[in-house]
Design a protein around this motif. Structure first.
Motif, PDB file in Angstrom:
ATOM      1  N   HIS A   4       0.831  -1.212   0.000  1.00 39.27           N
ATOM      2  CA  HIS A   4       0.000   0.000   0.000  1.00 39.27           C
ATOM      3  C   HIS A   4       0.861   1.256   0.000  1.00 39.27           C
ATOM      4  O   HIS A   4       0.496   2.261  -0.597  1.00 39.27           O
ATOM      5  CB  HIS A   4      -0.988  -0.001   1.172  1.00 39.27           C
ATOM      6  N   LEU A   5       2.033   1.203   0.626  1.00 39.35           N
ATOM      7  CA  LEU A   5       2.924   2.364   0.624  1.00 39.35           C
ATOM      8  C   LEU A   5       3.485   2.621  -0.772  1.00 39.35           C
ATOM      9  O   LEU A   5       3.596   3.778  -1.205  1.00 39.35           O
ATOM     10  CB  LEU A   5       4.068   2.169   1.626  1.00 39.35           C
ATOM     11  N   LEU A   6       3.831   1.568  -1.487  1.00 38.13           N
ATOM     12  CA  LEU A   6       4.314   1.730  -2.859  1.00 38.13           C
ATOM     13  C   LEU A   6       3.199   2.275  -3.744  1.00 38.13           C
ATOM     14  O   LEU A   6       3.437   3.134  -4.589  1.00 38.13           O
ATOM     15  CB  LEU A   6       4.851   0.412  -3.418  1.00 38.13           C
ATOM     16  N   ALA A   7       1.978   1.811  -3.537  1.00 40.04           N
ATOM     17  CA  ALA A   7       0.841   2.322  -4.310  1.00 40.04           C
ATOM     18  C   ALA A   7       0.659   3.816  -4.064  1.00 40.04           C
ATOM     19  O   ALA A   7       0.436   4.587  -5.000  1.00 40.04           O
ATOM     20  CB  ALA A   7      -0.432   1.553  -3.951  1.00 40.04           C
ATOM     21  N   GLU A   8       0.780   4.241  -2.807  1.00 36.96           N
ATOM     22  CA  GLU A   8       0.680   5.670  -2.493  1.00 36.96           C
ATOM     23  C   GLU A   8       1.806   6.452  -3.161  1.00 36.96           C
ATOM     24  O   GLU A   8       1.594   7.556  -3.665  1.00 36.96           O
ATOM     25  CB  GLU A   8       0.715   5.881  -0.980  1.00 36.96           C
ATOM     26  N   LEU A   9       2.999   5.883  -3.151  1.00 32.70           N
ATOM     27  CA  LEU A   9       4.146   6.542  -3.775  1.00 32.70           C
ATOM     28  C   LEU A   9       3.938   6.696  -5.281  1.00 32.70           C
ATOM     29  O   LEU A   9       4.159   7.772  -5.842  1.00 32.70           O
ATOM     30  CB  LEU A   9       5.410   5.725  -3.492  1.00 32.70           C
ATOM     31  N   VAL A  10       3.497   5.638  -5.933  1.00 35.49           N
ATOM     32  CA  VAL A  10       3.217   5.696  -7.374  1.00 35.49           C
ATOM     33  C   VAL A  10       2.144   6.744  -7.646  1.00 35.49           C
ATOM     34  O   VAL A  10       2.260   7.559  -8.567  1.00 35.49           O
ATOM     35  CB  VAL A  10       2.802   4.311  -7.912  1.00 35.49           C
ATOM     36  N   HIS A  40       1.479   9.356  -5.945  1.00 36.49           N
ATOM     37  CA  HIS A  40       2.047  10.689  -5.744  1.00 36.49           C
ATOM     38  C   HIS A  40       2.714  11.198  -7.023  1.00 36.49           C
ATOM     39  O   HIS A  40       2.578  12.364  -7.374  1.00 36.49           O
ATOM     40  CB  HIS A  40       3.052  10.667  -4.592  1.00 36.49           C
ATOM     41  N   PHE A  41       3.429  10.325  -7.713  1.00 37.11           N
ATOM     42  CA  PHE A  41       4.171  10.737  -8.897  1.00 37.11           C
ATOM     43  C   PHE A  41       3.336  10.688 -10.177  1.00 37.11           C
ATOM     44  O   PHE A  41       3.629  11.390 -11.131  1.00 37.11           O
ATOM     45  CB  PHE A  41       5.438   9.899  -9.056  1.00 37.11           C
ATOM     46  N   ASP A  42       2.318   9.840 -10.214  1.00 41.37           N
ATOM     47  CA  ASP A  42       1.451   9.767 -11.389  1.00 41.37           C
ATOM     48  C   ASP A  42       0.085   9.272 -10.936  1.00 41.37           C
ATOM     49  O   ASP A  42      -0.162   8.068 -10.852  1.00 41.37           O
ATOM     50  CB  ASP A  42       2.040   8.830 -12.446  1.00 41.37           C
ATOM     51  N   ASN A  43      -0.796  10.230 -10.659  1.00 41.40           N
ATOM     52  CA  ASN A  43      -2.099   9.860 -10.088  1.00 41.40           C
ATOM     53  C   ASN A  43      -3.046   9.233 -11.100  1.00 41.40           C
ATOM     54  O   ASN A  43      -4.160   8.884 -10.757  1.00 41.40           O
ATOM     55  CB  ASN A  43      -2.750  11.055  -9.394  1.00 41.40           C
ATOM     56  N   THR A  44      -2.604   9.060 -12.347  1.00 42.84           N
ATOM     57  CA  THR A  44      -3.446   8.373 -13.328  1.00 42.84           C
ATOM     58  C   THR A  44      -3.250   6.858 -13.269  1.00 42.84           C
ATOM     59  O   THR A  44      -4.023   6.117 -13.862  1.00 42.84           O
ATOM     60  CB  THR A  44      -3.123   8.842 -14.759  1.00 42.84           C
ATOM     61  N   LEU A  45      -2.209   6.419 -12.570  1.00 44.84           N
ATOM     62  CA  LEU A  45      -1.871   4.990 -12.542  1.00 44.84           C
ATOM     63  C   LEU A  45      -2.581   4.214 -11.451  1.00 44.84           C
ATOM     64  O   LEU A  45      -2.895   3.046 -11.613  1.00 44.84           O
ATOM     65  CB  LEU A  45      -0.365   4.811 -12.347  1.00 44.84           C
ATOM     66  N   CYS A  46      -2.764   4.839 -10.323  1.00 45.47           N
ATOM     67  CA  CYS A  46      -3.169   4.067  -9.149  1.00 45.47           C
ATOM     68  C   CYS A  46      -4.323   4.741  -8.433  1.00 45.47           C
ATOM     69  O   CYS A  46      -4.117   5.543  -7.543  1.00 45.47           O
ATOM     70  CB  CYS A  46      -1.969   3.910  -8.212  1.00 45.47           C
ATOM     71  N   ASP A  47      -5.527   4.398  -8.814  1.00 45.89           N
ATOM     72  CA  ASP A  47      -6.684   4.920  -8.100  1.00 45.89           C
ATOM     73  C   ASP A  47      -7.269   3.850  -7.177  1.00 45.89           C
ATOM     74  O   ASP A  47      -8.351   3.986  -6.655  1.00 45.89           O
ATOM     75  CB  ASP A  47      -7.736   5.433  -9.075  1.00 45.89           C
ATOM     76  N   ILE A  48      -6.514   2.798  -6.981  1.00 45.07           N
ATOM     77  CA  ILE A  48      -6.948   1.667  -6.167  1.00 45.07           C
ATOM     78  C   ILE A  48      -6.214   1.742  -4.836  1.00 45.07           C
ATOM     79  O   ILE A  48      -5.022   2.046  -4.800  1.00 45.07           O
ATOM     80  CB  ILE A  48      -6.588   0.335  -6.860  1.00 45.07           C
ATOM     81  N   THR A  49      -6.898   1.478  -3.760  1.00 47.43           N
ATOM     82  CA  THR A  49      -6.231   1.441  -2.464  1.00 47.43           C
ATOM     83  C   THR A  49      -5.964  -0.010  -2.090  1.00 47.43           C
ATOM     84  O   THR A  49      -6.781  -0.890  -2.338  1.00 47.43           O
ATOM     85  CB  THR A  49      -7.082   2.115  -1.367  1.00 47.43           C
ATOM     86  N   PHE A  50      -4.823  -0.218  -1.497  1.00 43.19           N
ATOM     87  CA  PHE A  50      -4.441  -1.544  -1.040  1.00 43.19           C
ATOM     88  C   PHE A  50      -4.390  -1.500   0.484  1.00 43.19           C
ATOM     89  O   PHE A  50      -3.621  -0.725   1.052  1.00 43.19           O
ATOM     90  CB  PHE A  50      -3.070  -1.935  -1.614  1.00 43.19           C
ATOM     91  N   PRO A  51      -5.212  -2.290   1.147  1.00 45.62           N
ATOM     92  CA  PRO A  51      -5.279  -2.212   2.612  1.00 45.62           C
ATOM     93  C   PRO A  51      -4.005  -2.750   3.263  1.00 45.62           C
ATOM     94  O   PRO A  51      -3.318  -3.599   2.701  1.00 45.62           O
ATOM     95  CB  PRO A  51      -6.470  -3.111   2.944  1.00 45.62           C
ATOM     96  N   GLU A  52      -3.728  -2.211   4.436  1.00 47.75           N
ATOM     97  CA  GLU A  52      -2.630  -2.773   5.227  1.00 47.75           C
ATOM     98  C   GLU A  52      -3.104  -4.127   5.737  1.00 47.75           C
ATOM     99  O   GLU A  52      -4.223  -4.253   6.237  1.00 47.75           O
ATOM    100  CB  GLU A  52      -2.301  -1.865   6.405  1.00 47.75           C
ATOM    101  N   VAL A  53      -2.258  -5.125   5.579  1.00 49.93           N
ATOM    102  CA  VAL A  53      -2.640  -6.476   5.999  1.00 49.93           C
ATOM    103  C   VAL A  53      -1.508  -7.105   6.798  1.00 49.93           C
ATOM    104  O   VAL A  53      -0.365  -6.666   6.736  1.00 49.93           O
ATOM    105  CB  VAL A  53      -2.977  -7.382   4.784  1.00 49.93           C
ATOM    106  N   ASN A  54      -1.861  -8.138   7.530  1.00 46.44           N
ATOM    107  CA  ASN A  54      -0.880  -8.929   8.263  1.00 46.44           C
ATOM    108  C   ASN A  54      -0.884 -10.327   7.669  1.00 46.44           C
ATOM    109  O   ASN A  54      -1.885 -10.775   7.130  1.00 46.44           O
ATOM    110  CB  ASN A  54      -1.232  -9.001   9.750  1.00 46.44           C
ATOM    111  N   GLY A  55       0.214 -10.988   7.755  1.00 45.46           N
ATOM    112  CA  GLY A  55       0.303 -12.348   7.245  1.00 45.46           C
ATOM    113  C   GLY A  55       0.889 -12.372   5.853  1.00 45.46           C
ATOM    114  O   GLY A  55       0.570 -11.544   4.997  1.00 45.46           O
ATOM    115  N   VAL A  56       1.753 -13.334   5.644  1.00 47.19           N
ATOM    116  CA  VAL A  56       2.483 -13.437   4.376  1.00 47.19           C
ATOM    117  C   VAL A  56       1.543 -13.675   3.203  1.00 47.19           C
ATOM    118  O   VAL A  56       1.700 -13.059   2.147  1.00 47.19           O
ATOM    119  CB  VAL A  56       3.554 -14.554   4.468  1.00 47.19           C
ATOM    120  N   ASP A  57       0.546 -14.534   3.364  1.00 47.71           N
ATOM    121  CA  ASP A  57      -0.368 -14.834   2.258  1.00 47.71           C
ATOM    122  C   ASP A  57      -1.156 -13.592   1.836  1.00 47.71           C
ATOM    123  O   ASP A  57      -1.319 -13.327   0.639  1.00 47.71           O
ATOM    124  CB  ASP A  57      -1.320 -15.967   2.631  1.00 47.71           C
TER     125      ASP A  57
END
Length: 174
Positions: free
Chosen positions: A3-9, A11-28
């Protein structure tokens, strides 16, 4: 997590990522998030993460996020360069239509920036360097464990000799 990388992307190009990725726990769950980011965002940037890279990112393997950030940084730079070139071509077309030329001479840095990026070679070199560092760390850890075992063995030998000396009544003479 991705989700942090999605926010970063975004920030630099808001046309790429309008999807939010929730913070999750667990490897899977983290792996599923990274796979979703790959499908929905990174593919648009032409950044391809291998299943091993996704697994390393999900398990927070040292060096994995740095490698991913490097690829995304380069991809965003290429995307911006393409966008700038397209805008400049559009301005040129418009100026040609109006009879005014606005073509400018590129600086050395701009010409260098427009050279094709050899992502595969760069990534192979980066990966090889990371593997060398991991191997060096593994060898250093093994060496450390061998040295500790050797020191423990020597300490046991010294203790046994001191006990023999004490048994012989010679402990005060050393």
């Amino acid at each position: 997590d991705c989700h942090l990388l999605a926010e970063l992307v975004n920030h630099f190009d808001n046309t790429l990522c309008d999807i939010t990725f929730p913070e999750v726990n667990g490897v899977d769950a983290k792996r599923a998030n990274w796979e979703g980011l790959q499908r929905k965002v990174l593919n648009k940037l032409k950044v391809k993460l291998t299943p091993n890279e996704i697994s390393d990112l999900a398990t927070s393997t040292p060096g994995a996020i740095e490698s991913c950030l490097f690829m995304v940084q380069r991809a965003l730079a290429r995307r911006k360069e393409r966008k700038d070139r397209d805008e400049e071509r559009q301005r040129e077309r418009e100026s040609e239509a109006s009879g005014i030329s606005c073509r400018r001479v590129l600086s050395r840095e701009e010409r260098e920036a427009r050279k094709p990026i050899h992502r595969d070679t760069e990534m192979q070199e980066l990966y090889a360097e990371q593997m060398r560092h991991r191997e060096d760390a593994r060898v250093a850890k093994q060496t450390e464990l061998l040295l500790i075992a050797s020191i423990d063995a020597k300490n046991e030998q010294i203790e046994a000799l001191v006990a023999k000396l004490e048994a012989a009544g010679l402990s005060g003479e050393c």
